[in-house]
Design a protein around this motif. Structure first.
Motif, PDB file in Angstrom:
ATOM      1  N   LYS A 140     -50.237 -23.491  38.810  1.00 28.59           N
ATOM      2  CA  LYS A 140     -50.041 -25.017  39.547  1.00 28.59           C
ATOM      3  C   LYS A 140     -48.368 -24.829  40.043  1.00 28.59           C
ATOM      4  N   GLY A 145     -53.016 -26.394  48.332  1.00 30.61           N
ATOM      5  CA  GLY A 145     -53.244 -27.683  48.676  1.00 30.61           C
ATOM      6  C   GLY A 145     -55.287 -27.623  48.861  1.00 30.61           C
ATOM      7  N   SER A 146     -56.014 -28.462  48.924  1.00 31.38           N
ATOM      8  CA  SER A 146     -57.283 -28.560  48.779  1.00 31.38           C
ATOM      9  C   SER A 146     -58.158 -27.064  49.244  1.00 31.38           C
ATOM     10  N   ASP A 151     -49.490 -26.576  49.656  1.00 32.51           N
ATOM     11  CA  ASP A 151     -49.421 -27.284  50.452  1.00 32.51           C
ATOM     12  C   ASP A 151     -48.472 -28.143  51.204  1.00 32.51           C
ATOM     13  N   ASP A 154     -46.215 -31.037  50.163  1.00 29.12           N
ATOM     14  CA  ASP A 154     -45.748 -31.436  49.062  1.00 29.12           C
ATOM     15  C   ASP A 154     -44.394 -31.537  49.457  1.00 29.12           C
ATOM     16  N   SER A 386     -56.911 -29.398  35.298  1.00 33.08           N
ATOM     17  CA  SER A 386     -57.148 -29.375  37.315  1.00 33.08           C
ATOM     18  C   SER A 386     -56.891 -28.357  38.213  1.00 33.08           C
ATOM     19  N   GLN A 387     -55.778 -27.851  37.400  1.00 30.05           N
ATOM     20  CA  GLN A 387     -55.293 -26.231  38.339  1.00 30.05           C
ATOM     21  C   GLN A 387     -56.378 -24.985  38.047  1.00 30.05           C
ATOM     22  N   ARG A 463     -60.928 -34.710  45.025  1.00 34.49           N
ATOM     23  CA  ARG A 463     -61.283 -33.400  46.092  1.00 34.49           C
ATOM     24  C   ARG A 463     -60.470 -31.960  45.769  1.00 34.49           C
ATOM     25  N   GLU A 464     -59.121 -32.170  45.264  1.00 38.37           N
ATOM     26  CA  GLU A 464     -58.800 -30.955  45.049  1.00 38.37           C
ATOM     27  C   GLU A 464     -59.333 -29.666  43.726  1.00 38.37           C
TER      28      GLU A 464
END
Length: 488
Positions: A140, A145-146, A151, A154, A386-387, A463-464
């Protein structure tokens, strides 16, 4: 802190004579690490147990001076408060089969807190003696970004583009600007985080930042980076659990002094490094590191087989109420799921790295995870899902789907993460922490958290994590729902 009524003196250069020399490996003479040649961003436990140890062993084996480490902590001053009073000395407590062993490491010669010591950080970047910048800032910390790039939305990145230096990439570019201005010469920037092609990833993020600067400023630093900065890739491997009070007490008994900066690790360690440096490097091969032309096969093996299996055991184990990974592996059903993930889903997607047997590597992974002395907490491994999932599990999912196969066991691992997010409690009703930069979005996506179809649909829409392709895969969705019906 006294350990069992014995140790009352804190580790430092001045108290080294009090260390029990017959039971402890002591650091080399300070001259080997006195001159800082490495600036390390993210000096947490992993760096101190891994790259710093390799670097000290390399200096000893080659009698190389000039590769002392200045460690930078970014989130808090805690590590500075631990290390600075100890003259940056710390111990590594190795826990394996049998009694633990301990060594004192002296390769870190300076430490600073970036948020409060910005000018010192800039001076280090601009120092010609510093020829290598290394990073362990976790997935992280790169603020991608996606699309995999920086990003730019951010808020921390945006503030850095306006003149700040709080993000990792912002610190890097501002530091490289200072180096350019000082004509300090070329430098290599080496990522040691679990990212596929981490060198190329970092190069892209740095160049994204440069291009987002005002044109004259961005063009100047971007051109200089292209000519003077190398971004080799690397793969790191060592299990380094969080240090506990019991670990500190055991280390104090062995050392005879107290170490507030202690780190704990398994005996195993591995480092594969792309040998593509702009300004020299330590003789890491003398310490057992593999210097290679291409890191990718090793990287994929580790990310998919070790890290992916680690995540499966963490989420399934936490849901079943297991505190540690070793307890999860001792569950025959979870051990079988881990074996089948590696054998049936991961192995078919891998290119065998030179000199390594994939099947034997998988067996070694489970043996390491089963080490009860490490007490690697399931909820610690479960952080930042998520990362981690896109790199550890979703690459396997995509490759198996592309081959026309159902990634049954990788889907189970992803479904376990979804159940962890949705349920928020283990089978005994105890709360499970959701420590994730997307925590609020994830909680919102699962709704009530009780309907398997709604949980799968909601989280696939992030989506990320999943992109559009996995969101729209009926095969993957069906597998997730099937597993969620059991897990929830």
């Amino acid at each position: 802190m006294a350990a069992r009524g014995r140790a009352v003196t804190r580790l430092s250069r001045g108290t080294l004579p009090e260390v029990r020399h017959d039971r402890v490996q002591l650091p080399p003479p300070p001259a080997l690490a006195q001159q800082v040649g490495i600036l390390h961003l993210g000096i947490g436990a992993f760096h101190r147990a891994h790259q710093a140890v390799f670097t000290e062993d390399a200096a000893l084996a080659s009698d190389q001076e000039g590769w002392g480490i200045c460690g930078v902590t970014q989130r808090s001053a805690a590590v500075v408060d631990q290390l600075r009073p100890q003259d940056c000395l710390y111990a590594v407590l190795e826990r394996g089969v049998g009694d633990p062993s301990v060594r004192v490491v002296g390769q870190v010669s300076d430490v600073l807190f970036a948020a409060e010591e910005g000018p010192r950080l800039t001076a280090r970047f601009a120092d010609p003696a510093v020829r290598l910048v290394t990073l362990t800032v976790t997935e992280k910390g790169y603020r991608r970004g996606s699309d995999g790039g920086l990003d730019l939305t951010d808020p921390v990145v945006a503030a850095d583009l306006a003149g700040g230096a709080r993000s990792t990439v912002g610190q890097l570019v501002r530091g490289l600007q200072a180096r350019r201005a000082a004509s300090a010469g070329p430098v290599s920037v080496l990522s040691c985080d679990n990212l596929t092609g981490n060198g190329e990833v970092l190069r892209r993020l740095v160049m994204d930042f440069c291009r987002a600067l005002p044109s004259a400023e961005g063009d100047a630093i971007g051109s200089w980076v292209e000519q003077h900065v190398a971004f080799p890739s690397s793969m790191v491997d060592r299990i380094v659990p969080a240090t506990t009070d019991a670990d500190r007490a055991d280390a104090a008994t062995l050392l005879g002094v107290v170490d507030q900066a202690l780190v704990v690790a398994e005996p195993f360690r591995q480092w594969v490094v792309e040998d593509a440096f702009a300004a020299g490097r330590p003789a890491w091969e003398r310490a057992g590191a593999d210097l290679v032309d291409d890191v990718e096969p090793f990287e994929q093996l580790k990310l998919r087989m070790l890290n992916g299996t680690h995540s499966l055991l963490a989420y399934l184990g936490a849901l079943r109420g297991y505190e540690t990974i070793a307890e999860a592996v001792s569950d025959a059903e979870l051990a079988s799921a881990a074996q089948r993930l590696m054998r049936e889903d991961v192995a078919p997607t891998l290119e065998q790295p030179p000199g390594l047997d994939v099947t034997a590597y998988g067996e070694t992974v489970l043996e390491r995870f089963a080490n009860p002395a490490l007490r690697h907490r399931t909820t610690q491994v479960a952080m930042d899902g998520s990362q981690k999932l896109p790199l550890r599990l979703l690459t396997t999912v995509r490759d198996r789907l592309a081959a026309g196969a159902t990634p049954e066991w990788a889907s189970l691992a992803v479904a376990a993460w979804m159940a962890y997010v949705a349920a928020g409690r283990d089978r005994h009703g105890r709360q499970l922490p959701l420590d994730d930069p997307l925590a609020d979005r994830l909680r919102s996506a699962v709704g009530t958290g009780s309907d398997p179809v709604a949980v799968a649909t909601g989280l696939l829409g992030v989506r990320e994590v999943f992109g559009d392709d996995l969101r729209d895969s009926a095969v993957f969705r069906d597998a997730l729902v099937r597993h969620l019906k059991e897990l929830l």
